[in-house]
Design a protein around this motif. Sequence first.
Motif, PDB file in Angstrom:
ATOM      1  N   LEU A  68       0.832  -1.209   0.000  1.00  0.00           N
ATOM      2  CA  LEU A  68       0.000   0.000   0.000  1.00  0.00           C
ATOM      3  C   LEU A  68       0.864   1.256   0.000  1.00  0.00           C
ATOM      4  CD1 LEU A  68      -2.807  -1.126   2.480  1.00  0.00           C
ATOM      5  CD2 LEU A  68      -3.083  -0.608   0.049  1.00  0.00           C
ATOM      6  N   ALA A  69       1.956   1.231   0.757  1.00  0.00           N
ATOM      7  CA  ALA A  69       2.883   2.368   0.716  1.00  0.00           C
ATOM      8  C   ALA A  69       3.484   2.520  -0.674  1.00  0.00           C
ATOM      9  CB  ALA A  69       3.980   2.184   1.763  1.00  0.00           C
ATOM     10  N   ALA A  70       3.830   1.390  -1.303  1.00  0.00           N
ATOM     11  CA  ALA A  70       4.385   1.436  -2.662  1.00  0.00           C
ATOM     12  C   ALA A  70       3.372   1.997  -3.653  1.00  0.00           C
ATOM     13  CB  ALA A  70       4.829   0.032  -3.085  1.00  0.00           C
ATOM     14  N   LEU A  71       2.109   1.585  -3.526  1.00  0.00           N
ATOM     15  CA  LEU A  71       1.063   2.134  -4.395  1.00  0.00           C
ATOM     16  C   LEU A  71       0.932   3.646  -4.203  1.00  0.00           C
ATOM     17  CD1 LEU A  71      -2.034  -0.265  -4.439  1.00  0.00           C
ATOM     18  CD2 LEU A  71      -0.586   0.399  -6.361  1.00  0.00           C
ATOM     19  N   GLY A  72       1.020   4.086  -2.934  1.00  0.00           N
ATOM     20  CA  GLY A  72       0.981   5.510  -2.660  1.00  0.00           C
ATOM     21  C   GLY A  72       2.122   6.242  -3.339  1.00  0.00           C
ATOM     22  N   GLY A  73       3.323   5.669  -3.258  1.00  0.00           N
ATOM     23  CA  GLY A  73       4.466   6.272  -3.933  1.00  0.00           C
ATOM     24  C   GLY A  73       4.277   6.312  -5.439  1.00  0.00           C
ATOM     25  N   LEU A  74       3.659   5.274  -5.998  1.00  0.00           N
ATOM     26  CA  LEU A  74       3.407   5.224  -7.437  1.00  0.00           C
ATOM     27  C   LEU A  74       2.509   6.367  -7.896  1.00  0.00           C
ATOM     28  CD1 LEU A  74       3.502   3.599 -10.168  1.00  0.00           C
ATOM     29  CD2 LEU A  74       1.404   2.486  -9.389  1.00  0.00           C
ATOM     30  N   TRP A  75       1.413   6.596  -7.171  1.00  0.00           N
ATOM     31  CA  TRP A  75       0.487   7.663  -7.547  1.00  0.00           C
ATOM     32  C   TRP A  75       1.197   9.022  -7.542  1.00  0.00           C
ATOM     33  CZ3 TRP A  75      -4.602   8.251  -9.072  1.00  0.00           C
ATOM     34  CH2 TRP A  75      -5.353   7.077  -9.175  1.00  0.00           C
ATOM     35  N   ALA A  76       1.961   9.289  -6.505  1.00  0.00           N
ATOM     36  CA  ALA A  76       2.620  10.591  -6.404  1.00  0.00           C
ATOM     37  C   ALA A  76       3.682  10.760  -7.482  1.00  0.00           C
ATOM     38  CB  ALA A  76       3.236  10.756  -5.019  1.00  0.00           C
ATOM     39  N   GLU A  77       4.515   9.741  -7.666  1.00  0.00           N
ATOM     40  CA  GLU A  77       5.651   9.899  -8.568  1.00  0.00           C
ATOM     41  C   GLU A  77       5.239   9.839 -10.032  1.00  0.00           C
ATOM     42  OE1 GLU A  77       9.313   8.156  -7.603  1.00  0.00           O
ATOM     43  OE2 GLU A  77       9.097   8.518  -5.452  1.00  0.00           O
ATOM     44  N   ARG A  78       4.141   9.175 -10.337  1.00  0.00           N
ATOM     45  CA  ARG A  78       3.630   9.224 -11.706  1.00  0.00           C
ATOM     46  C   ARG A  78       3.132  10.623 -12.062  1.00  0.00           C
ATOM     47  NH1 ARG A  78       5.139   5.981 -15.775  1.00  0.00           N
ATOM     48  NH2 ARG A  78       5.487   3.884 -15.000  1.00  0.00           N
ATOM     49  N   ALA A  79       2.816  11.419 -11.042  1.00  0.00           N
ATOM     50  CA  ALA A  79       2.431  12.809 -11.286  1.00  0.00           C
ATOM     51  C   ALA A  79       3.609  13.756 -11.126  1.00  0.00           C
ATOM     52  CB  ALA A  79       1.312  13.210 -10.334  1.00  0.00           C
ATOM     53  N   GLY A  80       4.807  13.213 -10.867  1.00  0.00           N
ATOM     54  CA  GLY A  80       6.006  14.034 -10.807  1.00  0.00           C
ATOM     55  C   GLY A  80       6.401  14.517  -9.431  1.00  0.00           C
ATOM     56  N   VAL A  81       5.792  13.959  -8.353  1.00  0.00           N
ATOM     57  CA  VAL A  81       6.106  14.388  -6.991  1.00  0.00           C
ATOM     58  C   VAL A  81       6.738  13.222  -6.226  1.00  0.00           C
ATOM     59  CG1 VAL A  81       5.198  15.301  -4.819  1.00  0.00           C
ATOM     60  CG2 VAL A  81       4.191  16.016  -6.997  1.00  0.00           C
ATOM     61  N   ILE A  82       7.965  13.390  -5.791  1.00  0.00           N
ATOM     62  CA  ILE A  82       8.621  12.371  -4.976  1.00  0.00           C
ATOM     63  C   ILE A  82       8.028  12.415  -3.574  1.00  0.00           C
ATOM     64  CG2 ILE A  82      10.811  11.634  -3.948  1.00  0.00           C
ATOM     65  CD1 ILE A  82      12.225  12.825  -6.373  1.00  0.00           C
ATOM     66  N   ASN A  83       7.629  11.269  -3.056  1.00  0.00           N
ATOM     67  CA  ASN A  83       6.966  11.228  -1.747  1.00  0.00           C
ATOM     68  C   ASN A  83       7.786  10.419  -0.751  1.00  0.00           C
ATOM     69  OD1 ASN A  83       5.228  11.413   0.368  1.00  0.00           O
ATOM     70  ND2 ASN A  83       3.482  10.480  -0.644  1.00  0.00           N
ATOM     71  N   ILE A  84       8.817  11.044  -0.203  1.00  0.00           N
ATOM     72  CA  ILE A  84       9.591  10.427   0.874  1.00  0.00           C
ATOM     73  C   ILE A  84       8.776  10.386   2.165  1.00  0.00           C
ATOM     74  CG2 ILE A  84      11.676  10.698   2.295  1.00  0.00           C
ATOM     75  CD1 ILE A  84      12.338   9.752  -0.438  1.00  0.00           C
ATOM     76  N   GLY A  85       7.712  11.183   2.218  1.00  0.00           N
ATOM     77  CA  GLY A  85       6.899  11.256   3.428  1.00  0.00           C
ATOM     78  C   GLY A  85       5.935  10.111   3.628  1.00  0.00           C
ATOM     79  N   LEU A  86       6.048   9.054   2.847  1.00  0.00           N
ATOM     80  CA  LEU A  86       5.152   7.901   3.009  1.00  0.00           C
ATOM     81  C   LEU A  86       5.214   7.322   4.416  1.00  0.00           C
ATOM     82  CD1 LEU A  86       5.780   6.065  -0.390  1.00  0.00           C
ATOM     83  CD2 LEU A  86       3.642   7.140   0.342  1.00  0.00           C
ATOM     84  N   GLU A  87       6.397   7.300   5.002  1.00  0.00           N
ATOM     85  CA  GLU A  87       6.542   6.764   6.359  1.00  0.00           C
ATOM     86  C   GLU A  87       5.713   7.570   7.342  1.00  0.00           C
ATOM     87  OE1 GLU A  87       8.293   4.287   9.456  1.00  0.00           O
ATOM     88  OE2 GLU A  87       8.081   4.088   7.282  1.00  0.00           O
ATOM     89  N   GLY A  88       5.798   8.905   7.249  1.00  0.00           N
ATOM     90  CA  GLY A  88       5.003   9.741   8.139  1.00  0.00           C
ATOM     91  C   GLY A  88       3.512   9.596   7.904  1.00  0.00           C
ATOM     92  N   MET A  89       3.108   9.438   6.660  1.00  0.00           N
ATOM     93  CA  MET A  89       1.689   9.265   6.349  1.00  0.00           C
ATOM     94  C   MET A  89       1.182   7.919   6.871  1.00  0.00           C
ATOM     95  SD  MET A  89       1.904  10.915   2.528  1.00  0.00           S
ATOM     96  CE  MET A  89       2.823  12.453   2.346  1.00  0.00           C
ATOM     97  N   MET A  90       2.036   6.905   6.841  1.00  0.00           N
ATOM     98  CA  MET A  90       1.671   5.627   7.458  1.00  0.00           C
ATOM     99  C   MET A  90       1.517   5.773   8.960  1.00  0.00           C
ATOM    100  SD  MET A  90       3.830   2.626   5.513  1.00  0.00           S
ATOM    101  CE  MET A  90       2.813   1.320   6.225  1.00  0.00           C
ATOM    102  N   ILE A  91       2.403   6.539   9.584  1.00  0.00           N
ATOM    103  CA  ILE A  91       2.307   6.776  11.028  1.00  0.00           C
ATOM    104  C   ILE A  91       0.975   7.445  11.367  1.00  0.00           C
ATOM    105  CG2 ILE A  91       3.277   8.093  12.959  1.00  0.00           C
ATOM    106  CD1 ILE A  91       6.041   7.672  11.682  1.00  0.00           C
ATOM    107  N   LEU A  92       0.601   8.456  10.573  1.00  0.00           N
ATOM    108  CA  LEU A  92      -0.691   9.109  10.785  1.00  0.00           C
ATOM    109  C   LEU A  92      -1.838   8.119  10.606  1.00  0.00           C
ATOM    110  CD1 LEU A  92      -0.065  12.477   8.881  1.00  0.00           C
ATOM    111  CD2 LEU A  92      -0.180  12.139  11.360  1.00  0.00           C
ATOM    112  N   GLY A  93      -1.710   7.218   9.640  1.00  0.00           N
ATOM    113  CA  GLY A  93      -2.744   6.206   9.432  1.00  0.00           C
ATOM    114  C   GLY A  93      -2.879   5.263  10.611  1.00  0.00           C
ATOM    115  N   THR A  94      -1.745   4.831  11.172  1.00  0.00           N
ATOM    116  CA  THR A  94      -1.809   3.931  12.338  1.00  0.00           C
ATOM    117  C   THR A  94      -2.482   4.615  13.518  1.00  0.00           C
ATOM    118  OG1 THR A  94       0.402   4.598  13.096  1.00  0.00           O
ATOM    119  CG2 THR A  94       0.278   2.680  11.664  1.00  0.00           C
ATOM    120  N   TRP A  95      -2.116   5.897  13.741  1.00  0.00           N
ATOM    121  CA  TRP A  95      -2.648   6.589  14.923  1.00  0.00           C
ATOM    122  C   TRP A  95      -4.131   6.900  14.769  1.00  0.00           C
ATOM    123  CZ3 TRP A  95      -5.213  10.712  16.844  1.00  0.00           C
ATOM    124  CH2 TRP A  95      -5.110  10.934  18.219  1.00  0.00           C
ATOM    125  N   PHE A  96      -4.500   7.531  13.658  1.00  0.00           N
ATOM    126  CA  PHE A  96      -5.904   7.900  13.469  1.00  0.00           C
ATOM    127  C   PHE A  96      -6.792   6.662  13.365  1.00  0.00           C
ATOM    128  CE2 PHE A  96      -4.184  12.060  12.365  1.00  0.00           C
ATOM    129  CZ  PHE A  96      -5.124  12.906  12.932  1.00  0.00           C
TER     130      PHE A  96
END
Length: 420
Positions: A68-96
């Motif tokens: 799922l993190a890889a899919l998230g990276g795919l969506w962002a980078e196919r639009a030209g945005v590097i998403n190193i913040g996937l780890e932080g977004m996963m952390i937010l997902g676990t907490w919320f």
Amino acid sequence: MSATTVATKTAQPPGRPSRGRLSLPWILLIIAGALALASAVRLITGANDITSVGQVSGALRLAVPIGLAALGGLWAERAGVINIGLEGMMILGTWFGAWAGYQWGPWTGVLMGIIGGALGGLLHAIVTVTFGVNHIVSGVAINILALGATKYLSKFTFAEAGGSAKQSPTIDPIKSITVPGLSDGLKTLNDKHWFLISDIAGFLGGVVTNISLLTIVAILLVPLTWWILWRTAFGLRLRSCGENPVAAESLGVNVYQYKYIAVIISGALAGLGGVFLSEVAANIYQEGQTGGRGYIGLAAMIFGNWMPGGLALGALLFGYTDSLNVRSGGENVHALLLFIVVLLVAAVVWQALRKKYIPAVVGAAVAALLLWWYLAVDEVPSQFVSFAPHITTLLVLALSSQRLRMPKANGRPYRKGEGG
């Protein structure tokens, strides 16, 4: 000429339309070859657990958040945005997900976890797309911010609800499905330990035994992503923003809008991966629960050459090595050494046939070293076992680096009207 036609040409540069891509027949062939090799290694080493129903089921469970993190990276980078913040977004997902899950039920937790990750994606989009901040800097900042914010929030939410500052109360589990007759039959066949047949039974048995509904959703997101990005006009326009945003803008594509959509979806998928960790893998939130899976998800995406099928294979690979560590430790990883030796020998032969002698010599030396290690010890030290998923990440990226092609404008700053 229509905007869709030109967007297609922009997203798929002439002369390089399919370089490094893994088609479905190739993916099936790779899976079949890996399964046959694993079966042979199992017979030689006697490590029958490496293709057992439990091993495959555990690998799938560990692969889902990475995928799922890889899919998230795919969506962002196919639009030209590097998403190193996937780890932080996963952390937010676990907490919320945990925060809502223990109060209002697991599916409410899934929704809130997705929203939490999407908020992280929105922040990344604002910083990178609107303000033009370096994508790497923004992603690292989001990782740090998410970690600090969840630590702070846990102190006056979970600690006051029966948990602690580092752990949430228990969350009700999401329903899991087992196909009774088929699961039992496949497990019986797997226990026979026949060549290939038992291994195929173990693979299929792991897919139909104790599989969470959220796992099924995650699996379906892979073909859904492929269909949206490669079979719809929306997907063509989004990918054109990652290949040549100036050309896309000249055809009337709102590049900012598509980048925002892609990065928000990226965060939502990473957040869903975080929910999986807190609601399926553990049924509680724990500090440090993601364990770097956002970064490993990026590695799986790169290994898959920014394609859904390839990244799914990468996620399964990393999940499997992690599962070997979790279930039986040193014995299974010791058998994995022989598996890697055979793969390296095949890679050496391939490089030699292509007259790339330096990579062939290096690969042969590494294969010889691993073979010596396999023959010299009966069990791999626990320190190596716990680090096996990360070493696998490095090896896979090193071996696959020659066939990779990221979107052309990935990570490049873009300003509206700059092509005029």
